[in-house]
Write a protein that holds these residues in place. Structure first.
Motif, mmCIF file in Angstrom:
data_model
loop_
_atom_site.group_PDB
_atom_site.id
_atom_site.type_symbol
_atom_site.label_atom_id
_atom_site.label_comp_id
_atom_site.label_asym_id
_atom_site.label_seq_id
_atom_site.Cartn_x
_atom_site.Cartn_y
_atom_site.Cartn_z
ATOM 1 N N ASP A 185 0.804 -1.218 0.000
ATOM 2 C CA ASP A 185 0.000 0.000 0.000
ATOM 3 C C ASP A 185 0.837 1.269 0.000
ATOM 4 O O ASP A 185 0.299 2.370 -0.126
ATOM 5 C CB ASP A 185 -0.951 0.007 1.205
ATOM 6 C CG ASP A 185 -2.151 -0.915 1.007
ATOM 7 O OD1 ASP A 185 -2.376 -1.346 -0.133
ATOM 8 O OD2 ASP A 185 -2.846 -1.197 1.992
ATOM 9 N N GLY A 191 -0.617 -6.444 8.764
ATOM 10 C CA GLY A 191 -1.989 -6.126 8.395
ATOM 11 C C GLY A 191 -2.202 -6.112 6.897
ATOM 12 O O GLY A 191 -1.258 -6.057 6.109
ATOM 13 N N PHE A 192 -3.464 -6.189 6.509
ATOM 14 C CA PHE A 192 -3.763 -5.999 5.097
ATOM 15 C C PHE A 192 -5.051 -5.218 4.921
ATOM 16 O O PHE A 192 -5.837 -5.053 5.855
ATOM 17 C CB PHE A 192 -3.754 -7.298 4.292
ATOM 18 C CG PHE A 192 -4.671 -8.386 4.752
ATOM 19 C CD1 PHE A 192 -4.199 -9.407 5.551
ATOM 20 C CD2 PHE A 192 -5.998 -8.432 4.352
ATOM 21 C CE1 PHE A 192 -5.031 -10.438 5.954
ATOM 22 C CE2 PHE A 192 -6.836 -9.455 4.744
ATOM 23 C CZ PHE A 192 -6.346 -10.461 5.556
ATOM 24 N N SER A 193 -5.219 -4.673 3.717
ATOM 25 C CA SER A 193 -6.313 -3.752 3.441
ATOM 26 C C SER A 193 -7.047 -4.176 2.174
ATOM 27 O O SER A 193 -6.703 -5.168 1.529
ATOM 28 C CB SER A 193 -5.757 -2.331 3.258
ATOM 29 O OG SER A 193 -5.155 -2.197 1.978
ATOM 30 N N CYS A 210 -9.460 -6.950 7.878
ATOM 31 C CA CYS A 210 -8.744 -5.701 7.569
ATOM 32 C C CYS A 210 -8.978 -4.685 8.675
ATOM 33 O O CYS A 210 -9.664 -3.671 8.496
ATOM 34 C CB CYS A 210 -9.198 -5.157 6.222
ATOM 35 S SG CYS A 210 -8.871 -6.269 4.845
ATOM 36 N N SER A 227 -7.294 -2.525 12.270
ATOM 37 C CA SER A 227 -6.079 -1.832 12.685
ATOM 38 C C SER A 227 -5.226 -2.676 13.628
ATOM 39 O O SER A 227 -5.689 -3.661 14.219
ATOM 40 C CB SER A 227 -6.451 -0.525 13.378
ATOM 41 O OG SER A 227 -7.061 -0.791 14.632
ATOM 42 N N ASN A 239 1.266 -11.264 5.135
ATOM 43 C CA ASN A 239 2.140 -10.109 5.389
ATOM 44 C C ASN A 239 2.755 -10.279 6.777
ATOM 45 O O ASN A 239 2.530 -9.476 7.670
ATOM 46 C CB ASN A 239 1.317 -8.818 5.293
ATOM 47 C CG ASN A 239 2.167 -7.558 5.385
ATOM 48 O OD1 ASN A 239 3.385 -7.604 5.280
ATOM 49 N ND2 ASN A 239 1.506 -6.421 5.593
ATOM 50 N N HIS A 294 1.803 -6.401 16.472
ATOM 51 C CA HIS A 294 0.999 -5.969 15.333
ATOM 52 C C HIS A 294 1.307 -4.517 15.014
ATOM 53 O O HIS A 294 1.360 -3.672 15.911
ATOM 54 C CB HIS A 294 -0.492 -6.144 15.621
ATOM 55 C CG HIS A 294 -0.942 -7.570 15.553
ATOM 56 N ND1 HIS A 294 -1.371 -8.156 14.385
ATOM 57 C CD2 HIS A 294 -0.999 -8.528 16.499
ATOM 58 C CE1 HIS A 294 -1.688 -9.419 14.615
ATOM 59 N NE2 HIS A 294 -1.464 -9.674 15.894
ATOM 60 N N ASP A 306 0.909 -1.346 11.633
ATOM 61 C CA ASP A 306 0.189 -0.974 10.419
ATOM 62 C C ASP A 306 1.193 -0.686 9.312
ATOM 63 O O ASP A 306 1.671 0.446 9.137
ATOM 64 C CB ASP A 306 -0.713 0.246 10.676
ATOM 65 C CG ASP A 306 -1.912 -0.099 11.551
ATOM 66 O OD1 ASP A 306 -2.537 -1.142 11.289
ATOM 67 O OD2 ASP A 306 -2.211 0.661 12.490
ATOM 68 N N PRO A 337 0.490 -2.116 5.918
ATOM 69 C CA PRO A 337 -0.391 -3.036 5.199
ATOM 70 C C PRO A 337 -0.070 -3.216 3.723
ATOM 71 O O PRO A 337 0.623 -2.406 3.100
ATOM 72 C CB PRO A 337 -1.768 -2.365 5.359
ATOM 73 C CG PRO A 337 -1.444 -0.913 5.422
ATOM 74 C CD PRO A 337 -0.152 -0.819 6.191
ATOM 75 N N THR A 383 -2.465 -4.679 0.199
ATOM 76 C CA THR A 383 -3.831 -4.988 -0.226
ATOM 77 C C THR A 383 -3.961 -6.446 -0.626
ATOM 78 O O THR A 383 -3.115 -6.983 -1.351
ATOM 79 C CB THR A 383 -4.249 -4.110 -1.422
ATOM 80 O OG1 THR A 383 -4.334 -2.753 -1.002
ATOM 81 C CG2 THR A 383 -5.603 -4.525 -1.965
#
Length: 309
Positions: free
Chosen positions: A112, A135-137, A159, A161, A177, A216, A218, A220, A222
């Motif tokens: 991203d 994370g992923f989006s 998806c 936070s 990821n 964890h 952020d 991310p 996609t």
């Protein structure tokens, strides 16, 4: 046995981070091009290891080999003659990697930001973490109507936070990821007994969470590979046996999951096998509002899992 192809930059590289990308019938070329854009800033500290897990497509293999010759990042392609499965494939990738850190990245992911790998190297250098999920989006994911249900379900439960994921660290771990320090993965690899689709990454996270913290953040990418309802339903059907393995090994953790609790409740419903096709049909019906279709598909999954709880 595997056929191995390496980029011209492979031999002299001294990578700290190895990006591990398995694929089966997908073309990872677009992802590789996006990652290679960061090559000049990385200066040989990141390598990419790709595993074709038995696609059997000579045209795709030839195109990948030609592309690899022009990449600035060090890249190794391993091409298998037959499929080994998700767990064995990722274990094989880790064995071929040279970095102190392993970044598991699915072939249908797209970074991203244009500092995706730079961010991962900084996390490894600054914090020396055991396990980190970025994370992923759905930022770049297709918005076609046929994927509306999957998009809705992913946005609701996957998806999310880093703050949300940190509340149940092992639950939100996917190999889409995922950064793992080599010594951690060497002590706890993926279980090859998991076959088909689903749960092998979460079960791995349950195991390692007992001895290592899971962080964890952020950073991310996609998830481009959204599925239709029918494709998702088939994956859920494959995953029931794997879910049973997770229950047997980690009852203390999985008993708190909504999917487990829903399955236990549905197990008490008379005639559940007869009702399951109706749940799937509601999820497939385009005239039904997407939230209702998503709920029906989650109910279908829970009804499948009711057979094994």
């Amino acid at each position: 046995m595997s056929d191995i192809t390496r980029s011209p930059t492979w031999a002299k590289a001294e990578p700290k981070l190895s990006v591990l990308i398995p694929f089966l019938r997908d073309d990872p070329s677009e992802l590789l091009v996006l990652l290679d854009r960061e090559a000049s800033a990385l200066d040989g500290t990141v390598e990419i290891v790709i595993l074709d897990d038995g696609t059997g497509d000579a045209v795709l293999t030839s195109a990948l080999k030609a592309a690899i010759a022009g990449f600035r990042l060090p890249v190794q392609l391993m091409t298998l003659g037959k499929n080994e499965g998700r767990s064995k494939g990722r274990n094989r990738l880790s064995e071929a990697a040279r970095g102190q850190y392993l970044l598991f990245l699915d072939s249908d992911m797209r970074p991203d930001t244009d500092q995706f790998l730079i961010n991962w190297v900084a996390i490894a250098n600054d914090q020396h973490p055991a396990i980190v999920f970025g994370g992923f989006s759905l930022l770049q994911a297709p918005a076609d109507a046929c994927f509306a249900v999957h998009r809705s379900m992913a946005a609701r439960s996957e998806c999310v936070s880093a703050d949300v994921r940190s509340q149940a660290p092992e639950k939100y771990v996917y190999t889409s990821n995922l950064l793992v320090r080599r010594d951690v993965f060497d002590s706890e690899g993926f279980d090859p007994a998991f076959t088909g689709w689903g749960w092998e990454d979460v079960e791995w996270a349950m195991r390692v969470s007992r001895t290592h913290p899971i962080l964890h953040i952020d950073n991310p990418a996609t998830h481009m590979g959204l599925d239709t309802v029918d494709a998702l339903a088939r994956k859920y059907e494959q995953s029931a046996a794997n879910f049973a393995r997770v229950i047997a090994r980690h009852p203390d953790i999985v008993s708190g999951y909504p999917s487990f609790r829903a399955a236990r409740l549905l197990k008490k419903v008379p005639g559940l096998p007869v009702l399951r096709p109706a749940m799937r049909q509601v999820a497939r019906s385009s005239w039904v509002p997407v939230p209702a279709r998503s709920f029906a598909l989650r109910l279908y999954r829970a009804a499948l899992y009711a057979e094994v709880v």
